[in-house]
Scaffold this motif. Structure first.
Motif, short mmCIF file in Angstrom:
data_model
loop_
_atom_site.label_atom_id
_atom_site.label_comp_id
_atom_site.label_asym_id
_atom_site.label_seq_id
_atom_site.Cartn_x
_atom_site.Cartn_y
_atom_site.Cartn_z
N GLU A 54 0.50 -1.16 -0.04
CA GLU A 54 -0.10 -0.16 0.24
C GLU A 54 1.07 1.23 -0.08
N GLU A 55 0.89 2.07 -0.96
CA GLU A 55 1.81 3.20 -1.17
C GLU A 55 1.37 4.11 -0.56
N GLN A 56 0.15 4.18 -0.15
CA GLN A 56 0.02 5.09 1.59
C GLN A 56 0.91 4.91 2.48
N PHE A 57 1.62 4.14 2.73
CA PHE A 57 2.32 3.84 3.79
C PHE A 57 3.81 3.70 3.24
N LEU A 58 4.08 2.80 1.97
CA LEU A 58 5.64 3.57 2.07
C LEU A 58 6.14 3.93 1.14
N LYS A 59 5.47 5.21 0.61
CA LYS A 59 6.11 6.84 0.69
C LYS A 59 6.36 7.42 1.62
N ILE A 60 5.98 7.09 2.76
CA ILE A 60 7.05 8.12 4.09
C ILE A 60 7.37 7.08 4.52
N LEU A 61 8.41 6.53 4.05
CA LEU A 61 9.76 5.17 4.44
C LEU A 61 10.09 6.28 3.60
N GLY A 62 11.87 6.47 5.13
CA GLY A 62 12.86 7.07 3.96
C GLY A 62 13.20 8.30 5.95
N LYS A 63 12.79 9.87 5.61
CA LYS A 63 12.26 11.00 5.77
C LYS A 63 11.69 10.16 6.73
N ASN A 64 10.22 10.19 7.01
CA ASN A 64 9.73 9.87 8.42
C ASN A 64 9.84 8.29 9.20
N CYS A 65 9.59 7.32 8.50
CA CYS A 65 9.89 6.13 8.86
C CYS A 65 10.95 4.81 8.51
N GLU A 66 11.24 4.27 8.94
CA GLU A 66 12.09 3.14 8.86
C GLU A 66 11.56 1.65 8.18
N ALA A 67 12.39 1.11 8.25
CA ALA A 67 11.13 -0.37 7.48
C ALA A 67 11.88 -1.62 8.77
N PHE A 68 11.43 -2.54 9.06
CA PHE A 68 11.59 -3.71 9.14
C PHE A 68 10.76 -4.99 8.72
N ILE A 69 11.54 -6.25 7.88
CA ILE A 69 10.95 -7.04 7.82
C ILE A 69 11.23 -8.53 8.03
N ALA A 70 9.56 -8.93 8.61
CA ALA A 70 9.48 -9.42 10.04
C ALA A 70 8.76 -11.16 8.86
N THR A 71 9.89 -11.95 8.30
CA THR A 71 8.93 -12.88 7.95
C THR A 71 10.75 -13.83 7.36
N ASP A 72 9.82 -15.47 7.74
CA ASP A 72 10.62 -16.83 7.22
C ASP A 72 10.61 -17.08 6.21
N ASP A 73 9.96 -16.35 5.17
CA ASP A 73 9.69 -17.12 3.67
C ASP A 73 10.56 -16.30 2.64
#
Length: 210
Positions: A54-73
């Protein structure tokens, strides 16, 4: 870490990551998960707000939010990493439990989950997007490549090399100097005393090819 984190994946590993960030006083903004049944639910007061694309959340990554991927797949994880790094220029952060020990001379990549009680000794090299489950031990000068999963209580001996995408079950012991090929699988409780070829599955004490 100054920015809040969006956790991609609201399953078990997502809950582990949430606990790690909270213990480190890092704010978690929300979860994103492709299971629509989880949307609108909460995990420890953090809401699952939508899907991972969902782009509305992805577009705030970087300057405003970090990302962490939590999956074992690993297939899903690689797809998400590609999207985040190529399209949004965001590299997932590490989630490191405050009870783990990481030597000052160890080299860590990005996007790793290092759970409670993990011990990473001197001059170890840990790649990107790995999972080290509770009380795993990585001895000195060992090298773990990208997208490796190490089960709870497993021991990677000194100078051992673990190839990309390898799965190591719980309670495995890999003796010093062993080389594990790319995408190998090692069954829980195994004792690995000889090299494992790329794509090979081994199990037992000592571990033998299945």
């Amino acid at each position: 870490m100054e920015n809040p984190v969006i956790i991609f994946g609201a399953g078990g590993l997502g809950k582990v990551a949430l606990e790690i960030f909270k213990r480190n006083q890092v704010e978690v903004y929300c979860f994103l998960d492709d299971n629509k049944q989880l949307h609108g639910t909460e995990i420890d007061n953090i809401q699952v707000m939508g899907s991972t694309d969902e782009e509305q959340f992805l577009k705030i990554l970087g300057k405003n939010c970090e990302a962490f991927i939590a999956t074992d797949d690993n297939r899903l994880k690689k797809s998400l990493v590609k999207t985040l790094t190529n399209e949004y220029k965001v590299m997932p952060v590490n989630a490191i439990h405050d009870t783990s020990y990481i030597s000052a001379t160890a080299q860590l990549g990005h996007g790793n989950l290092i759970a409670a009680g993990v011990f990473v000794n001197v001059d170890t090299k840990l790649g990107n997007h790995c999972i080290l489950n509770c009380k795993a031990v990585v001895e000195y000068e060992a090298q773990i490549n990208d997208f490796v999963q190490v089960g709870a209580g497993s021991i990677i001996g000194a100078g051992a090399v673990v190839g990309e995408g390898t799965f190591i079950g719980a309670g495995v012991t890999i003796i010093a100097g062993i080389t594990i090929g790319k995408n190998a699988r090692i069954g829980a409780g195994s004792l690995v005393m000889q090299n494992v070829a790329e794509g090979e599955t081994v199990f037992g004490v000592p571990a033998k090819k299945m």
